[in-house]
Write an enzyme that holds these catalytic residues in place. Structure first.
Site, PDB file in Angstrom:
ATOM      1  N   SER A 128       0.830  -1.199   0.000  1.00  0.00           N
ATOM      2  CA  SER A 128       0.000   0.000   0.000  1.00  0.00           C
ATOM      3  C   SER A 128       0.865   1.250   0.000  1.00  0.00           C
ATOM      4  O   SER A 128       1.965   1.266   0.570  1.00  0.00           O
ATOM      5  CB  SER A 128      -0.903   0.004   1.235  1.00  0.00           C
ATOM      6  OG  SER A 128      -1.505   1.271   1.434  1.00  0.00           O
ATOM      7  N   TYR A 153      -2.452  -0.295  10.055  1.00  0.00           N
ATOM      8  CA  TYR A 153      -2.634  -0.859   8.722  1.00  0.00           C
ATOM      9  C   TYR A 153      -1.353  -0.706   7.902  1.00  0.00           C
ATOM     10  O   TYR A 153      -0.861  -1.658   7.294  1.00  0.00           O
ATOM     11  CB  TYR A 153      -3.797  -0.172   8.014  1.00  0.00           C
ATOM     12  CG  TYR A 153      -3.899  -0.516   6.544  1.00  0.00           C
ATOM     13  CD1 TYR A 153      -4.306  -1.781   6.130  1.00  0.00           C
ATOM     14  CD2 TYR A 153      -3.566   0.422   5.566  1.00  0.00           C
ATOM     15  CE1 TYR A 153      -4.372  -2.105   4.784  1.00  0.00           C
ATOM     16  CE2 TYR A 153      -3.640   0.105   4.226  1.00  0.00           C
ATOM     17  CZ  TYR A 153      -4.038  -1.157   3.839  1.00  0.00           C
ATOM     18  OH  TYR A 153      -4.095  -1.478   2.504  1.00  0.00           O
TER      19      TYR A 153
END
Length: 344
Positions: A128, A153
């Protein structure tokens, strides 16, 4: 090739399965159909794929289920693994951190163990853009330091890159990590801004714009993500024999391991992004301006030159065109009437 796609009922996963089946690969998928958002959308994505290319093998398995993942690898013996399954969402990681440990860390370990015990030609996994964290130097390059994530995350995605490197080095597993930049398009996740904003505009309800709409995002249309994955499948990384331990390149290794950014390379302020959505939906938004949320980064912009060098491709669909396609799907899928108000 025989390809395992994890998160096959997810936004990127469903599009990926469709493309791979159209390309003639033998595809089998897994998804746990959890309720992070409405599972019906996941089932509808699967049905959408089936309507176009027919049925495909899809197992309901949780990534954290050690025995089920091991049995799947032993039974199917994939040649390639495209690992897209994960607990997504930056803000949700502040509320339910253990879900990220279970899926993104323990789950990824199970995938790595499967690839170790049943060697694959290529493991492609989703990272990501959030790994860039506190780094404000843009465009983000895979050569940049990513040691300061701003959310759990992001930390799990950085951990995935490190875990993949160790398995690549120890067991020779060719691993490519893909840092996705704000993916959008038809069948997207309802917790992301395109659907949230479009729904609020269509219903005439207030729309929350954090950081007063002044931060930027590098939006990437789903078709560009899938084209990048498809081109990388038969391009597994090779060990870099010139890799310098004294001046290590963060994006390559003496192991068969590689990182790529996949982003549109044209960051847009959220206020301008909202204006395009308003144009395609045919009405103005009711906006509530709010400060930056914890865990969010200010700006993102991808340097995708390494991807272009490896594949001859880089994202090319402009935001205006991509949002037009998204809105066409949104109107059909949600069948939401436009509220009575002045149109803009």
């Amino acid at each position: 090739m025989k390809i395992l796609v994890t998160g096959a009922a997810g936004f990127i996963g469903a599009h990926c399965v469709l493309r791979l089946l159209r390309d003639g690969h033998e595809v089998f998928g897994l998804d746990n159909f959890n309720d992070y958002y409405d599972p019906q959308l996941k089932h509808d994505r699967v049905r959408w794929v089936q309507e176009q290319v027919g049925d495909f093998q899809l197992s309901t398995i949780d990534l954290a289920d050690v025995e089920a993942i091991a049995a799947l690898f032993a039974r199917e013996k994939p040649e390639v693994v495209i690992h897209l399954g994960a607990q997504a969402g930056v803000r949700y990681s502040l509320e339910n951190p253990r879900a990220y440990v279970d899926s993104n860390l323990s789950g990824f370990l199970n995938i790595l163990e499967g690839c170790r015990n049943h060697p694959v030609k290529h493991l492609i996994y989703a990272s990501s853009s959030s790994v860039y964290g506190a780094n404000h130097h843009t465009p983000y390059s895979v050569q940049h330091n990513v040691d300061h994530p701003l959310s759990l995350y992001a930390a799990t995605k950085k951990s995935n890159e490190l875990m993949a490197h160790s398995y690549s080095y120890l067991f020779g597993i060719p691993c490519s990590g893909l840092r996705f930049f704000t993916v959008y398009g038809p069948w997207g996740r309802p917790d992301m801004s395109p659907i949230q904003f479009a729904r609020a505009i269509a219903e005439g309800s207030p729309l929350k714009l954090f950081n007063y709409g002044e931060h930027q995002r590098d939006f990437t249309y789903i078709d560009d993500i899938i084209e990048s994955i498809a081109r990388l499948i038969d391009r597994p990384p090779q060990a870099d024999v010139d890799w310098d331990r004294q001046q290590p390149d963060p994006a390559t290794s003496m192991a068969p391991w590689r990182l790529y950014n996949i982003g549109g390379q044209h960051p847009v302020e959220l206020k301008d992004y909202l204006a395009l959505l308003e144009k395609h939906l045919g009405r103005k938004a009711r906006v509530e301006l709010l400060p930056l949320q914890p865990g969010d980064v200010l700006n993102t912009c991808a340097d995708a030159s390494d991807l272009a060098h490896a594949t001859g491709f880089q994202p090319r669909i402009e935001l205006d065109e991509g949002l037009g396609r998204f809105v066409a799907w949104f109107r059909t899928y949600y069948s939401l009437p436009i509220a009575n108000a002045a149109r803009g």
